[in-house]
Design a protein around this motif. Structure first.
Motif, PDB file in Angstrom:
ATOM      1  N   PHE B 120      10.795   5.729  -0.274  1.00 42.81           N
ATOM      2  CA  PHE B 120      11.147   5.407  -1.659  1.00 42.81           C
ATOM      3  C   PHE B 120      11.222   6.670  -2.528  1.00 42.81           C
ATOM      4  O   PHE B 120      11.475   6.583  -3.717  1.00 42.81           O
ATOM      5  CB  PHE B 120      10.123   4.426  -2.242  1.00 42.81           C
ATOM      6  CG  PHE B 120      10.167   3.064  -1.588  1.00 42.81           C
ATOM      7  CD1 PHE B 120      10.872   2.019  -2.170  1.00 42.81           C
ATOM      8  CD2 PHE B 120       9.529   2.839  -0.385  1.00 42.81           C
ATOM      9  CE1 PHE B 120      10.921   0.773  -1.557  1.00 42.81           C
ATOM     10  CE2 PHE B 120       9.580   1.593   0.241  1.00 42.81           C
ATOM     11  CZ  PHE B 120      10.288   0.556  -0.342  1.00 42.81           C
ATOM     12  N   LEU B 211       7.247   4.411  -9.874  1.00 37.49           N
ATOM     13  CA  LEU B 211       5.788   4.441 -10.032  1.00 37.49           C
ATOM     14  C   LEU B 211       5.116   3.326  -9.236  1.00 37.49           C
ATOM     15  O   LEU B 211       4.044   3.519  -8.660  1.00 37.49           O
ATOM     16  CB  LEU B 211       5.465   4.299 -11.527  1.00 37.49           C
ATOM     17  CG  LEU B 211       4.046   4.539 -11.987  1.00 37.49           C
ATOM     18  CD1 LEU B 211       3.547   5.918 -11.571  1.00 37.49           C
ATOM     19  CD2 LEU B 211       3.979   4.392 -13.511  1.00 37.49           C
ATOM     20  N   PHE B 212       5.761   2.161  -9.186  1.00 40.38           N
ATOM     21  CA  PHE B 212       5.161   0.994  -8.531  1.00 40.38           C
ATOM     22  C   PHE B 212       5.842   0.681  -7.199  1.00 40.38           C
ATOM     23  O   PHE B 212       5.989  -0.477  -6.833  1.00 40.38           O
ATOM     24  CB  PHE B 212       5.220  -0.210  -9.479  1.00 40.38           C
ATOM     25  CG  PHE B 212       4.440  -0.007 -10.748  1.00 40.38           C
ATOM     26  CD1 PHE B 212       3.054  -0.120 -10.761  1.00 40.38           C
ATOM     27  CD2 PHE B 212       5.081   0.324 -11.932  1.00 40.38           C
ATOM     28  CE1 PHE B 212       2.330   0.083 -11.929  1.00 40.38           C
ATOM     29  CE2 PHE B 212       4.365   0.521 -13.104  1.00 40.38           C
ATOM     30  CZ  PHE B 212       2.982   0.407 -13.107  1.00 40.38           C
ATOM     31  N   THR B 213       6.304   1.717  -6.501  1.00 33.63           N
ATOM     32  CA  THR B 213       6.882   1.525  -5.163  1.00 33.63           C
ATOM     33  C   THR B 213       5.901   2.080  -4.127  1.00 33.63           C
ATOM     34  O   THR B 213       4.984   2.842  -4.474  1.00 33.63           O
ATOM     35  CB  THR B 213       8.250   2.221  -5.031  1.00 33.63           C
ATOM     36  OG1 THR B 213       8.079   3.622  -5.247  1.00 33.63           O
ATOM     37  CG2 THR B 213       9.251   1.652  -6.026  1.00 33.63           C
ATOM     38  N   PRO B 214       6.086   1.734  -2.848  1.00 32.32           N
ATOM     39  CA  PRO B 214       5.106   2.116  -1.831  1.00 32.32           C
ATOM     40  C   PRO B 214       4.927   3.637  -1.679  1.00 32.32           C
ATOM     41  O   PRO B 214       5.897   4.386  -1.669  1.00 32.32           O
ATOM     42  CB  PRO B 214       5.691   1.507  -0.546  1.00 32.32           C
ATOM     43  CG  PRO B 214       6.508   0.362  -1.013  1.00 32.32           C
ATOM     44  CD  PRO B 214       7.114   0.817  -2.318  1.00 32.32           C
ATOM     45  N   TYR B 215       3.671   4.033  -1.542  1.00 35.11           N
ATOM     46  CA  TYR B 215       3.313   5.438  -1.312  1.00 35.11           C
ATOM     47  C   TYR B 215       2.925   5.606   0.154  1.00 35.11           C
ATOM     48  O   TYR B 215       2.294   4.731   0.744  1.00 35.11           O
ATOM     49  CB  TYR B 215       2.115   5.841  -2.171  1.00 35.11           C
ATOM     50  CG  TYR B 215       2.418   5.869  -3.654  1.00 35.11           C
ATOM     51  CD1 TYR B 215       2.629   7.069  -4.321  1.00 35.11           C
ATOM     52  CD2 TYR B 215       2.496   4.686  -4.396  1.00 35.11           C
ATOM     53  CE1 TYR B 215       2.923   7.099  -5.673  1.00 35.11           C
ATOM     54  CE2 TYR B 215       2.787   4.701  -5.748  1.00 35.11           C
ATOM     55  CZ  TYR B 215       2.994   5.913  -6.383  1.00 35.11           C
ATOM     56  OH  TYR B 215       3.289   5.940  -7.719  1.00 35.11           O
ATOM     57  N   LYS B 219       0.113  10.748  -2.100  1.00 38.00           N
ATOM     58  CA  LYS B 219      -0.392   9.629  -2.899  1.00 38.00           C
ATOM     59  C   LYS B 219      -0.339   9.895  -4.395  1.00 38.00           C
ATOM     60  O   LYS B 219      -0.231  11.042  -4.840  1.00 38.00           O
ATOM     61  CB  LYS B 219      -1.828   9.323  -2.478  1.00 38.00           C
ATOM     62  CG  LYS B 219      -1.900   8.775  -1.068  1.00 38.00           C
ATOM     63  CD  LYS B 219      -3.294   8.358  -0.687  1.00 38.00           C
ATOM     64  CE  LYS B 219      -3.251   7.697   0.677  1.00 38.00           C
ATOM     65  NZ  LYS B 219      -4.564   7.418   1.199  1.00 38.00           N
ATOM     66  N   LEU B 220      -0.445   8.790  -5.128  1.00 39.25           N
ATOM     67  CA  LEU B 220      -0.552   8.880  -6.571  1.00 39.25           C
ATOM     68  C   LEU B 220      -1.904   9.508  -6.888  1.00 39.25           C
ATOM     69  O   LEU B 220      -2.938   9.051  -6.419  1.00 39.25           O
ATOM     70  CB  LEU B 220      -0.467   7.473  -7.189  1.00 39.25           C
ATOM     71  CG  LEU B 220      -0.504   7.408  -8.707  1.00 39.25           C
ATOM     72  CD1 LEU B 220       0.749   8.040  -9.305  1.00 39.25           C
ATOM     73  CD2 LEU B 220      -0.626   5.968  -9.185  1.00 39.25           C
ATOM     74  N   PRO B 226       2.081  10.135 -12.803  1.00 41.50           N
ATOM     75  CA  PRO B 226       3.055   9.387 -13.600  1.00 41.50           C
ATOM     76  C   PRO B 226       3.768  10.321 -14.563  1.00 41.50           C
ATOM     77  O   PRO B 226       3.143  11.189 -15.174  1.00 41.50           O
ATOM     78  CB  PRO B 226       2.192   8.384 -14.363  1.00 41.50           C
ATOM     79  CG  PRO B 226       0.894   8.345 -13.638  1.00 41.50           C
ATOM     80  CD  PRO B 226       0.706   9.683 -13.023  1.00 41.50           C
ATOM     81  N   ILE B 229       5.914   6.015 -18.070  1.00 43.54           N
ATOM     82  CA  ILE B 229       5.346   4.656 -18.026  1.00 43.54           C
ATOM     83  C   ILE B 229       5.788   3.940 -19.289  1.00 43.54           C
ATOM     84  O   ILE B 229       5.621   4.458 -20.392  1.00 43.54           O
ATOM     85  CB  ILE B 229       3.801   4.659 -17.992  1.00 43.54           C
ATOM     86  CG1 ILE B 229       3.267   5.640 -16.948  1.00 43.54           C
ATOM     87  CG2 ILE B 229       3.265   3.263 -17.699  1.00 43.54           C
ATOM     88  CD1 ILE B 229       1.737   5.714 -16.924  1.00 43.54           C
ATOM     89  N   LEU B 237      -1.763  -2.423 -18.010  1.00 47.15           N
ATOM     90  CA  LEU B 237      -2.753  -1.644 -17.255  1.00 47.15           C
ATOM     91  C   LEU B 237      -4.096  -1.562 -17.975  1.00 47.15           C
ATOM     92  O   LEU B 237      -5.127  -1.362 -17.344  1.00 47.15           O
ATOM     93  CB  LEU B 237      -2.218  -0.228 -16.998  1.00 47.15           C
ATOM     94  CG  LEU B 237      -1.043  -0.136 -16.024  1.00 47.15           C
ATOM     95  CD1 LEU B 237      -0.441   1.268 -16.039  1.00 47.15           C
ATOM     96  CD2 LEU B 237      -1.482  -0.492 -14.604  1.00 47.15           C
TER      97      LEU B 237
END
Lengths: 149, 247
Positions: B120, B211-215, B219-220, B226, B229, B237
């Motif tokens: 991604f 931001l909200f896709t698979p890592y 890693k985040l 970010p 947002i 959040l």
């Protein structure tokens, strides 16, 4: 008392539990914290090690109750902090009220002023939601084992 | 590939890079920045290249404006391809490829099956000098990549160089000038070879992802942070359910 401690140093904080699902050995955590302090020019003070009991922050609370002589705390990772947002904000307040800094070695993030809290906090706020996103937020996609099934 | 969206931001990045390079060499900044970067091989040997590259990176990392400027160079492009809630790579990927230097090559690879990246992710690739032929990088086009990816196992014992030779006739070398930016998916096989052109390549590569896709293992937090947002996500959040009932 060492010269560093007399001048005000940065206390390391490592844990005995997986961080972000990865069980980093203490030796690796200590290497990371020491290297971070060296590169940033922060006088390093021997790390405290959190107990392995799930959800316990006994050592961190002890550290926060005795901040005298410190200039700050260097966490191995910001993801060693409590999962509950309110608990994390209590820690930020305690550190900032004492005029100290809170560093995270793995992420190279720091809170030295209140203005820096939001940026520090953002990954911690997002991470718990990733399991609810497509593929459970992981690549390769999460397996049954990830959920203990 | 598109012109940089914020040319002033790109010029700032190039100026800061040249200043960091001049400082690392202990010389005043030459007037012609482009020529200075293009001919850096006259001042830096392959043996000193990585030390020099790290010194330049130290200078860039000290500038909190680097990441916002980089994002500004391709923001609309990234938002169009990826989305508008984004994570951006924290560290800076900088390639300096001296002519005839075989010490810092990036062999044929895909970041997804050859590294620890999520499919991604995309790479925003920005050159600081004009790049053509072997001074640039190569990509295997998507339809060719799909075909050869299915056959990668055949090269298990033969090695990556044999795979390169097999796909070489189908590779696309990217001709790109200073002032342009390129976005590509690093799921595709890509890499570089010895720079056989007369001048040095300087290019940045920075990863972006939803931001909200698979890592994957990047890693985040430690690798990504970010960079955009939206307010509704910020509200969500930080939302706490009401207390005092049902407890």
């Amino acid at each position: 008392m060492s010269e560093d401690a007399a001048a005000g140093g940065f206390r390391g904080y490592i844990v005995s539990r997986p961080v972000g699902g990865v069980p980093y050995p203490h030796k690796i955590q200590n290497l990371m914290v020491r290297d971070y302090c060296r590169r940033k020019g922060l006088p390093f003070l021997l790390s405290l090690t959190e107990v392995s009991v799930p959800g316990s922050f006994m050592m961190l609370h002890a550290l926060l109750q005795n901040l005298e002589g410190l200039r700050g705390i260097v966490l191995f990772s910001q993801f060693v902090l409590p999962h509950a947002r309110a608990e994390r904000f209590k820690i930020y307040d305690r550190v900032l009220d004492a005029g100290l800094q809170l560093h995270a070695a793995l992420e190279e993030n720091v809170i030295a002023t209140r203005a820096e809290v939001a940026a520090f906090e953002a990954p911690l706020a997002i991470a718990p939601w990733l399991p609810a996103t497509p593929f459970a937020g992981k690549f390769p996609a999460a397996s049954k084992e990830d959920f203990g099934l | 590939m598109l012109p940089a969206e914020d040319r002033a931001a790109l010029d700032r990045i190039r100026l800061n890079t040249a200043q960091a390079a001049a400082k690392a060499l202990g010389i005043p900044l030459p007037a012609d920045i482009g020529a200075f970067l293009d001919t850096i091989h006259e001042r830096v040997t392959p043996a000193r290249l990585n030390e020099f590259r790290l010194a330049v990176l130290d200078g860039l990392l000290a500038d909190p404006g680097f990441r916002p400027s980089y994002f500004a160079c391709g923001r609309t492009l990234v938002e169009t391809i990826v989305g508008n809630e984004l994570a951006m790579q924290r560290n800076i990927g900088l390639s300096i490829q001296l002519p005839q230097d075989d010490s810092s090559l990036l062999p044929l690879h895909s970041d997804t099956w050859g590294s620890e990246c999520s499919p991604f992710e995309v790479v925003l690739w920005i050159p600081l000098v004009d790049c053509t032929r072997t001074k640039s990088m190569f990509l295997l086009p998507p339809e060719n990549d799909r075909k050869w990816r299915a056959r990668v196992g055949e090269f298990e014992s033969r090695g990556i160089e044999d795979l390169y030779k097999a796909v070489e006739p189908e590779l696309t070398w990217i001709d790109i000038n200073y002032g342009q930016v390129m976005l590509f998916t690093p799921t595709l096989m890509h890499g570089n070879r010895v720079n056989r052109e007369p001048n040095t390549r300087w290019s940045f590569n920075m990863r972006f992802k939803g931001l909200f896709t698979p890592y994957a293992n990047k890693k985040l937090g430690d690798y990504f942070s970010p960079v955009a947002i939206k307010p509704a996500s910020q509200i969500g959040l930080s939302f706490d359910m009401p207390g005092g009932s049902g407890e």
